[in-house]
Design a protein around this motif. Structure first.
Motif, short mmCIF file in Angstrom:
data_model
loop_
_atom_site.label_atom_id
_atom_site.label_comp_id
_atom_site.label_asym_id
_atom_site.label_seq_id
_atom_site.Cartn_x
_atom_site.Cartn_y
_atom_site.Cartn_z
N HIS A 61 -2.45 6.17 0.51
CA HIS A 61 -3.77 5.68 0.81
C HIS A 61 -3.97 4.67 1.79
O HIS A 61 -3.24 3.48 1.71
CB HIS A 61 -4.26 5.13 -0.68
CG HIS A 61 -4.51 6.06 -1.90
ND1 HIS A 61 -3.31 5.96 -2.71
CD2 HIS A 61 -5.01 6.86 -2.01
CE1 HIS A 61 -3.58 6.88 -3.63
NE2 HIS A 61 -5.04 7.46 -3.27
N ARG A 62 -4.82 5.00 2.85
CA ARG A 62 -4.90 4.08 4.11
C ARG A 62 -6.43 3.76 4.40
O ARG A 62 -7.23 4.67 3.85
CB ARG A 62 -4.31 4.91 5.23
CG ARG A 62 -2.83 4.81 5.20
CD ARG A 62 -2.26 5.10 6.37
NE ARG A 62 -1.12 4.65 6.50
CZ ARG A 62 -0.53 3.59 7.07
NH1 ARG A 62 -1.18 2.73 7.38
NH2 ARG A 62 1.04 3.35 7.05
N TYR A 97 -8.84 6.39 2.04
CA TYR A 97 -8.79 7.41 2.29
C TYR A 97 -7.35 8.00 1.83
O TYR A 97 -6.20 7.47 2.05
CB TYR A 97 -8.81 7.90 3.78
CG TYR A 97 -8.93 9.15 4.42
CD1 TYR A 97 -9.82 10.26 3.96
CD2 TYR A 97 -7.60 9.90 4.81
CE1 TYR A 97 -9.98 11.34 4.31
CE2 TYR A 97 -7.71 11.30 5.13
CZ TYR A 97 -9.00 12.04 4.88
OH TYR A 97 -9.03 13.52 5.14
N ASP A 98 -7.50 9.07 0.73
CA ASP A 98 -6.25 9.72 0.30
C ASP A 98 -5.56 10.78 1.37
O ASP A 98 -6.30 11.74 1.65
CB ASP A 98 -6.52 10.27 -0.99
CG ASP A 98 -5.31 10.85 -1.84
OD1 ASP A 98 -4.37 11.34 -1.26
OD2 ASP A 98 -5.18 10.70 -3.22
N LEU A 99 -4.38 10.33 1.81
CA LEU A 99 -3.86 11.30 2.57
C LEU A 99 -3.36 12.66 2.30
O LEU A 99 -3.07 13.53 2.95
CB LEU A 99 -2.49 10.62 3.42
CG LEU A 99 -2.77 9.29 4.31
CD1 LEU A 99 -1.73 8.72 4.51
CD2 LEU A 99 -3.97 9.56 5.40
N ASP A 142 -11.68 1.98 -3.48
CA ASP A 142 -11.10 0.86 -2.51
C ASP A 142 -10.04 0.48 -3.18
O ASP A 142 -8.65 -0.13 -2.34
CB ASP A 142 -11.85 -0.17 -2.19
CG ASP A 142 -12.92 0.06 -1.08
OD1 ASP A 142 -12.86 1.23 -0.84
OD2 ASP A 142 -13.90 -0.86 -0.69
N GLN A 143 -9.70 0.28 -4.63
CA GLN A 143 -8.70 -0.23 -5.30
C GLN A 143 -7.60 0.35 -4.98
O GLN A 143 -6.31 -0.32 -5.11
CB GLN A 143 -9.05 -0.19 -6.76
CG GLN A 143 -8.94 1.14 -7.25
CD GLN A 143 -9.42 1.24 -8.86
OE1 GLN A 143 -10.55 0.63 -9.00
NE2 GLN A 143 -8.70 2.10 -9.58
N TYR A 144 -7.51 1.70 -4.47
CA TYR A 144 -6.27 2.38 -4.22
C TYR A 144 -5.50 1.89 -3.07
O TYR A 144 -4.23 1.72 -3.09
CB TYR A 144 -6.43 3.93 -4.08
CG TYR A 144 -6.86 4.54 -5.39
CD1 TYR A 144 -5.90 4.94 -6.19
CD2 TYR A 144 -8.07 4.84 -5.84
CE1 TYR A 144 -6.11 5.62 -7.28
CE2 TYR A 144 -8.40 5.42 -6.79
CZ TYR A 144 -7.54 5.95 -7.61
OH TYR A 144 -7.58 6.55 -8.91
N CYS A 145 -6.42 1.53 -1.98
CA CYS A 145 -5.66 0.75 -0.83
C CYS A 145 -5.34 -0.48 -1.08
O CYS A 145 -4.32 -1.31 -0.29
CB CYS A 145 -6.77 1.00 0.35
SG CYS A 145 -7.01 2.65 1.13
N PRO A 158 0.32 -3.98 -0.21
CA PRO A 158 0.11 -5.29 0.38
C PRO A 158 0.04 -5.06 1.68
O PRO A 158 -0.38 -5.60 2.42
CB PRO A 158 1.18 -5.99 -0.03
CG PRO A 158 1.62 -5.56 -1.25
CD PRO A 158 1.33 -4.13 -1.27
N GLU A 159 0.89 -3.87 2.23
CA GLU A 159 0.94 -3.62 3.78
C GLU A 159 -0.43 -3.23 4.25
O GLU A 159 -0.71 -3.29 5.61
CB GLU A 159 2.03 -2.70 3.77
CG GLU A 159 3.45 -3.00 3.42
CD GLU A 159 3.71 -2.61 1.93
OE1 GLU A 159 2.41 -2.15 1.37
OE2 GLU A 159 4.84 -2.40 1.52
N ASN A 160 -1.34 -2.58 3.64
CA ASN A 160 -2.79 -1.98 3.82
C ASN A 160 -3.47 -3.65 4.14
O ASN A 160 -3.96 -3.99 3.19
CB ASN A 160 -3.38 -1.13 3.03
CG ASN A 160 -3.07 0.08 3.11
OD1 ASN A 160 -2.47 0.67 4.20
ND2 ASN A 160 -3.39 1.07 2.25
N ILE A 161 -4.10 -3.59 5.47
CA ILE A 161 -4.82 -4.44 5.96
C ILE A 161 -6.31 -3.76 6.24
O ILE A 161 -6.19 -3.08 7.13
CB ILE A 161 -4.15 -5.47 7.06
CG1 ILE A 161 -2.91 -5.94 6.66
CG2 ILE A 161 -5.33 -6.33 7.69
CD1 ILE A 161 -2.44 -6.85 7.90
N LYS A 162 -7.28 -4.34 5.33
CA LYS A 162 -8.53 -3.63 5.40
C LYS A 162 -9.01 -4.16 6.94
O LYS A 162 -9.24 -5.27 7.52
CB LYS A 162 -9.60 -4.12 4.71
CG LYS A 162 -10.66 -3.28 4.66
CD LYS A 162 -11.66 -3.64 3.47
CE LYS A 162 -12.93 -2.76 3.33
NZ LYS A 162 -13.80 -3.06 2.24
#
Length: 525
Positions: free
Chosen positions: A299-300, A325-327, A335-338, A342-346
């Motif tokens: 999820h990105r 977005y689910d790859l 949004d909770q999936y992203c 922790p590596e995911n920065i909005k």
């Protein structure tokens, strides 16, 4: 040419020798290249998929031998083969099935990862221990080993990088990205302690999602591992892992080793399905399972296009947003999936001006003014800082920060914070009064008030602030004492009625005056 010029007095002979050598080297390179014809066209690829090799030739134009090689190679057909195509080395072994070996037909299976000669075609007769070298060279494009991209060309193992270029040192990161930085996956590691019983015969150790790589599990104890799988299409399966060997489970290679008191499970990946590793009770004692794998961040955040303009004319603004977005399913999710990674920065919203044409006026004409004069962008606005929480020694103070918008008439109203996110939000907390608090400072003791026997001595005690100034603010509970008894070892021979009385020396008077001055105000000014 420089080498033919006359040496002037003072010219170093070493420099002339360097020029002569350089000239000869240049000429030799030119002569060497001129002895070769141009390179020919590239040959057809040795394979149609899975990575092959192609070559190009050139002809020596000299009666003597030419320096250099007359053949060069490059990789080609670097696309994955369909699953039904099979292994390229296995195809070459099976081509000898209809050829007798010592008067007998065999079904030949490939022998891979030969450390001594990885580019020879060694095959094993099925159902026997017979291993034969059926050819000194495998076909060009055959992998040297099963776990690398290095390929055999003309009987020699050539290094191939993850970019599929010969001689390249490019390598995949743990996420499977060529020359990547490891940011598209995360390391998952942990330990499981079984607590099975007669009523609880199995339990889930860990769920390993689709696309994971470098999976390693180690079980120590009497229990037994087994696998459950689920494909993206929803098909479920199970593998009991009953014996040692290498298996293909949902198009994913599984290497399983079974020992008397432990089991090892390896999967290089990427996994082509969701794997659920379970444990089954088979003994009175409990088991311990250690596991680690690299889980893809499926999820990105994905930046959206600009939203419609906030005004149809006269100047407005429009922003972008970010959606999770689910790859795997190629769809937008909550949004909770992203936020799970922790590596995911909005990404922050971007803001731009739009519809800057003036609105129609009654007279048919309206003066075009600078955008930020008649429709300023939203901005952050802050209240004054609160008082510091501590007068010294470090405290905190806060303020409120809000996003505001000003209309054409100059009226300021609060709006949603996302409209101001095109600039960093001002801090709402900051440290204050970080200087040290006042401390007591004791001076040296005065001489004893007597010349023999028991007397008193005094000292000055000051309250000093962080600037070294005498001030108030020190705690009276921690103040050092200003007088104490002292004994002079010289004996006194005078009568008792003439013993010395306590003297009021200048030391005592100075200490008393300073103490009275400090008592006026105990708070720092």
């Amino acid at each position: 040419m420089e080498c033919c010029r006359r040496a002037t007095p003072g010219t170093p002979l070493l420099f002339l020798a360097f020029l002569l050598l350089s000239s000869r080297t240049t000429r030799s390179e030119e002569d060497r290249d001129s002895l070769w014809d141009a390179w020919g066209s590239w040959s057809e690829c040795s394979r149609t998929c899975g990575g092959g090799a192609s070559y190009s030739l050139r002809r020596c134009l000299s009666n003597k031998s030419c320096e250099g090689r007359n053949i060069r190679y490059r990789t080609c057909s670097n696309v994955d083969c369909p699953p039904e195509a099979g292994d390229f080395r296995a195809q070459q072994c099976s081509a000898h099935n209809d050829v007798k070996h010592h008067g007998q037909f065999y079904e030949w299976l490939p022998v891979s990862n030969d450390p001594d000669n990885p580019c020879s075609l060694k095959c094993q007769a099925k159902g026997t221990e017979l291993v034969v070298e059926l050819s000194p060279k495998v076909l060009d494009g055959t992998r040297c080993n099963t776990d690398t991209l290095d390929m055999c060309i003309s009987g020699l193992c050539q290094i191939v990088g993850c970019d599929h270029q010969l001689g390249s040192t490019a390598k995949e990161d743990n996420c499977g990205v060529c020359n990547g930085d490891g940011s598209t996956c995360r390391l998952v590691r942990g330990q499981y302690q079984s607590q099975l019983s007669a009523t609880k015969l199995d339990d889930t150790v860990v769920a390993i999602p689709y696309g994971s790589r470098h999976v390693l599990l180690s079980l120590k104890g009497p229990e037994h591992l087994y696998l459950e799988t689920k494909t993206l299409q929803g098909a479920k399966g199970e593998n009991s892992l009953s014996s040692t060997g290498t298996f293909l489970v949902e198009n994913s290679k599984v290497d399983f080793q079974k020992y008397p008191d432990k089991e090892m499970l390896r999967m290089a990946g990427p996994l082509m399905a969701d794997f659920i590793v379970k444990i089954r009770n088979s003994g009175p004692a409990n088991s311990t399972v250690q596991f680690m794998f690299y889980q893809p961040i499926i999820h990105r955040w994905r930046e959206t296009d600009f939203f419609p303009c906030s005004a149809t004319c006269g100047g407005g603004y429009q922003l972008t947003s970010a959606e999770c977005y689910d790859l795997r399913s190629n769809r937008v999710v909550a949004d909770q999936y992203c936020h799970y990674y922790p590596e995911n920065i909005k990404p922050k919203p971007k803001l731009q001006e739009c519809n800057l044409d003036p609105c129609p006026a009654s007279g048919g004409y309206k003066q075009i003014m600078p955008y930020d004069l008649y429709h300023p962008l939203p901005r952050w606005e802050a209240t004054p800082w609160t008082a510091c929480s501590s007068s010294c020694g470090g405290g905190l103070q806060s303020r409120a920060v809000s996003c505001v918008e000003e209309d054409i008439q100059g009226h300021v109203t609060s709006v949603e914070e996302w409209k101001c996110m095109y600039t960093p939000k001002m801090p709402i907390v900051q440290p204050c009064n970080i200087f040290d608090c006042p401390k007591w400072l004791a001076q040296e003791w005065s001489p004893c008030t007597v010349t023999c026997g028991q007397g008193l001595r005094y000292r000055v005690v000051l309250c000093i602030n962080h600037r070294g100034m005498h001030t108030g603010g020190c705690s009276s509970k921690t103040k050092p004492h200003i007088k104490e008894e002292c004994i002079i070892p010289t004996p006194c021979y005078k009568p008792k009625e003439k013993l010395p009385v306590e003297a009021r020396t200048p030391w005592y008077k100075q200490a008393q005056e300073l103490e009275e001055g400090a008592a006026v105000s105990e708070e720092p000014s």
